[in-house]
Enzyme design. Structure first.
Site, PDB file in Angstrom:
ATOM      1  N   GLU A 174     -42.709  11.909 -22.786  1.00 48.60           N
ATOM      2  CA  GLU A 174     -41.496  12.708 -23.006  1.00 48.60           C
ATOM      3  C   GLU A 174     -41.789  14.205 -22.908  1.00 48.60           C
ATOM      4  OE1 GLU A 174     -38.527  11.723 -22.981  1.00 48.60           O
ATOM      5  OE2 GLU A 174     -38.825   9.582 -23.143  1.00 48.60           O
TER       6      GLU A 174
ATOM      7  N   LEU B 124     -48.258  21.273 -13.357  1.00 47.08           N
ATOM      8  CA  LEU B 124     -47.115  20.656 -14.040  1.00 47.08           C
ATOM      9  C   LEU B 124     -46.188  21.731 -14.627  1.00 47.08           C
ATOM     10  CD1 LEU B 124     -46.289  17.711 -14.502  1.00 47.08           C
ATOM     11  CD2 LEU B 124     -47.554  17.735 -16.643  1.00 47.08           C
TER      12      LEU B 124
ATOM     13  N   TYR C 119     -44.962  25.000 -17.314  1.00 50.62           N
ATOM     14  CA  TYR C 119     -44.641  25.080 -18.745  1.00 50.62           C
ATOM     15  C   TYR C 119     -45.868  24.752 -19.595  1.00 50.62           C
ATOM     16  CZ  TYR C 119     -39.948  25.033 -16.836  1.00 50.62           C
ATOM     17  OH  TYR C 119     -38.831  25.323 -16.111  1.00 50.62           O
TER      18      TYR C 119
ATOM     19  N   TYR D 246     -34.963  16.751 -29.270  1.00 48.94           N
ATOM     20  CA  TYR D 246     -35.032  15.759 -28.198  1.00 48.94           C
ATOM     21  C   TYR D 246     -36.297  14.907 -28.310  1.00 48.94           C
ATOM     22  CZ  TYR D 246     -35.742  13.356 -23.931  1.00 48.94           C
ATOM     23  OH  TYR D 246     -35.997  12.345 -23.060  1.00 48.94           O
TER      24      TYR D 246
ATOM     25  N   ASP E   1     -30.449  14.836 -23.282  1.00 50.87           N
ATOM     26  CA  ASP E   1     -31.088  15.723 -22.306  1.00 50.87           C
ATOM     27  C   ASP E   1     -30.064  16.008 -21.200  1.00 50.87           C
ATOM     28  OD1 ASP E   1     -30.952  13.429 -20.805  1.00 50.87           O
ATOM     29  OD2 ASP E   1     -33.070  13.382 -20.258  1.00 50.87           O
TER      30      ASP E   1
ATOM     31  N   CYS F 170     -21.845   1.785 -10.445  1.00 48.85           N
ATOM     32  CA  CYS F 170     -21.917   2.123 -11.880  1.00 48.85           C
ATOM     33  C   CYS F 170     -21.304   1.007 -12.739  1.00 48.85           C
ATOM     34  CB  CYS F 170     -21.179   3.433 -12.133  1.00 48.85           C
ATOM     35  SG  CYS F 170     -21.271   3.952 -13.857  1.00 48.85           S
TER      36      CYS F 170
ATOM     37  N   CYS G  91     -14.906   4.910 -17.684  1.00 47.91           N
ATOM     38  CA  CYS G  91     -15.187   6.299 -17.317  1.00 47.91           C
ATOM     39  C   CYS G  91     -13.896   7.070 -17.035  1.00 47.91           C
ATOM     40  CB  CYS G  91     -16.100   6.325 -16.101  1.00 47.91           C
ATOM     41  SG  CYS G  91     -16.467   7.986 -15.557  1.00 47.91           S
TER      42      CYS G  91
HETATM   43 FE1  SF4 Z   1     -20.285   6.050 -13.602  1.00 51.83          FE
HETATM   44 FE2  SF4 Z   1     -18.364   7.759 -14.258  1.00 51.83          FE
HETATM   45 FE3  SF4 Z   1     -20.775   8.652 -13.566  1.00 51.83          FE
HETATM   46 FE4  SF4 Z   1     -19.149   7.560 -11.718  1.00 51.83          FE
HETATM   47  S1  SF4 Z   1     -18.821   9.444 -12.872  1.00 51.83           S
HETATM   48  S2  SF4 Z   1     -21.346   7.170 -11.973  1.00 51.83           S
HETATM   49  S3  SF4 Z   1     -18.178   5.969 -12.924  1.00 51.83           S
HETATM   50  S4  SF4 Z   1     -20.285   7.412 -15.362  1.00 51.83           S
END
Ligand code: SF4
Length: 370
Positions: A54, A97, A99, A137, A155, A219, A225
């Site tokens: 990380e 690398l 930083y 983080y 992140d 997706c 979304c």
């Molecule tokens: Fe998925 Fe929405 Fe990103 Fe498109 S915009 S890849 S639907 S999270």
């Protein structure tokens, strides 16, 4: 344990309704199990390897990190070995690398972990968070991925996914908006499977919900979304316009004396800390590059030199500025080195230069000397 949610419930609910969160968590988990990339640090849940990966992955892409990670764990397989490491050897492994403060922090933190926790990374967030270089983080990533504790990571990838998923108008690069993204990530977190959930959101951001032209067709979150449903994908995430990055003109000298060249070591604390370089300095207005070279060497070392041939002009970009550096070969004329700002110096053979940890710009000079 500190409460996860930092935002009033009514504000959170604007973004993340419970039934949406449940559906998103499930879809993410299923997608991640099928599509996650193989990475050396994912073969294990060793807290040291999770922590190291990380730290290396901050500001750096996975494909760049993998060979560095492999070399690093081969040399320092555990916290105890890192705690005893020669700092110059660690910087050499880190060379390229960027930083470099991360490497100093890792070493300092490893020494503290050995001293105070018997070589085991602490599992309490406040203890972990107190280590050098461990911010929210890193702490959340290590605790969730290595120990399955319910802390949400945020992140750049996560912010982009959240901004699109919940149509958040907060600019992803505005520091004061970070808490808003953290609160939404906290809400969305799958507390039964935080390791998988956190990695799934980051992986989706890296592979599918990419900065440009996200692959919405592939997706698993399209039905939840908001930007996809409302057909405004290309308008998100919002970003504040970045300030123009200035370019600094520098001059540097490869100073020869009796077949050796002069290297200076930068102070451990600060920019490019502990790395070695040829003497260099900023060019002043109305100063030619050879004049700036001669004066910078005098300022940094007290030496008088004759500036001879141009070697190259190096261009290099850092996060907040760029440099254009004119490099010359120089001949020592008189004086003994008296350092002004650097922490050490060596006269070395050109063939030995590669043994020293050097910043990227100086590595570019090396190509013209070897
Ligand atoms: Fe998925 Fe929405 Fe990103 Fe498109 S915009 S890849 S639907 S999270």
């Amino acid at each position: 344990m500190k409460k996860l949610n930092h935002m009033a419930p009514e504000a959170r609910n604007r973004f993340c309704r419970p039934e949406v969160c449940v559906a998103v968590r499930k879809a993410l988990k299923t997608w991640y199990r099928k599509h996650q990339r193989r990475m050396p640090w994912r073969e294990t849940r060793d807290p040291y390897r999770v922590w190291l990966s990380e730290v290396m992955l901050q500001q750096t892409q996975v494909k760049t990190v993998i060979p560095y990670f492999d070399r690093f764990v081969a040399a320092y397989p555990d916290i105890a070995s890192l705690a005893q490491a020669d700092p110059q050897a660690v910087l050499k492994l880190w060379e390229g690398l960027g930083y470099y403060r991360r490497a100093h922090h890792l070493m300092e933190a490893a020494r503290r972990v050995v001293r105070e926790w018997g070589g085991q990374l602490p599992r309490e967030r406040e203890c972990l968070r107190s280590l050098p270089g461990v911010g929210d983080y890193i702490a959340n990533a290590v605790l969730s991925i290595a120990f399955d504790q319910p802390w949400a990571v945020v992140d750049g990838n996560v912010k982009r996914v959240l901004a699109r998923l919940f149509r958040m108008d907060a600019p992803v690069n505005r520091p004061s908006a970070h808490g808003r993204f953290q609160a939404v990530a906290d809400d969305l977190l799958d507390r039964q499977a935080p390791a998988v959930h956190n990695q799934a959101v980051m992986e989706l951001g890296a592979l599918v919900c990419t900065p440009r032209q996200p692959a919405c067709d592939a997706c698993p979150l399209t039905s939840a979304c908001r930007v996809f449903q409302e057909n405004v994908v290309e308008r998100y995430p919002k970003k504040d316009r970045k300030k123009a990055v200035p370019t600094h003109d520098l001059a540097a000298g490869v100073v020869y004396k009796k077949g050796r060249v002069l290297l200076l070591r930068r102070p451990d604390k600060g920019f490019l800390g502990g790395l070695w370089e040829f003497p260099e300095g900023r060019r002043r207005p109305h100063e030619t590059a050879p004049e700036a070279c001669r004066r910078s060497i005098k300022d940094a070392t007290g030496l008088t030199v004759a500036v001879e041939e141009p070697v190259t002009r190096v261009r290099h970009a850092y996060t907040h500025f760029k440099i254009a550096m004119d490099v010359f070969t120089c001949r020592w004329v008189q004086g003994r080195v008296r350092l002004n700002g650097s922490s050490a110096f060596r006269w070395v053979r050109v063939g030995e230069l590669q043994d020293f940890p050097l910043p990227g710009a100086m590595k570019k000079v090396l190509l013209h000397l070897l």
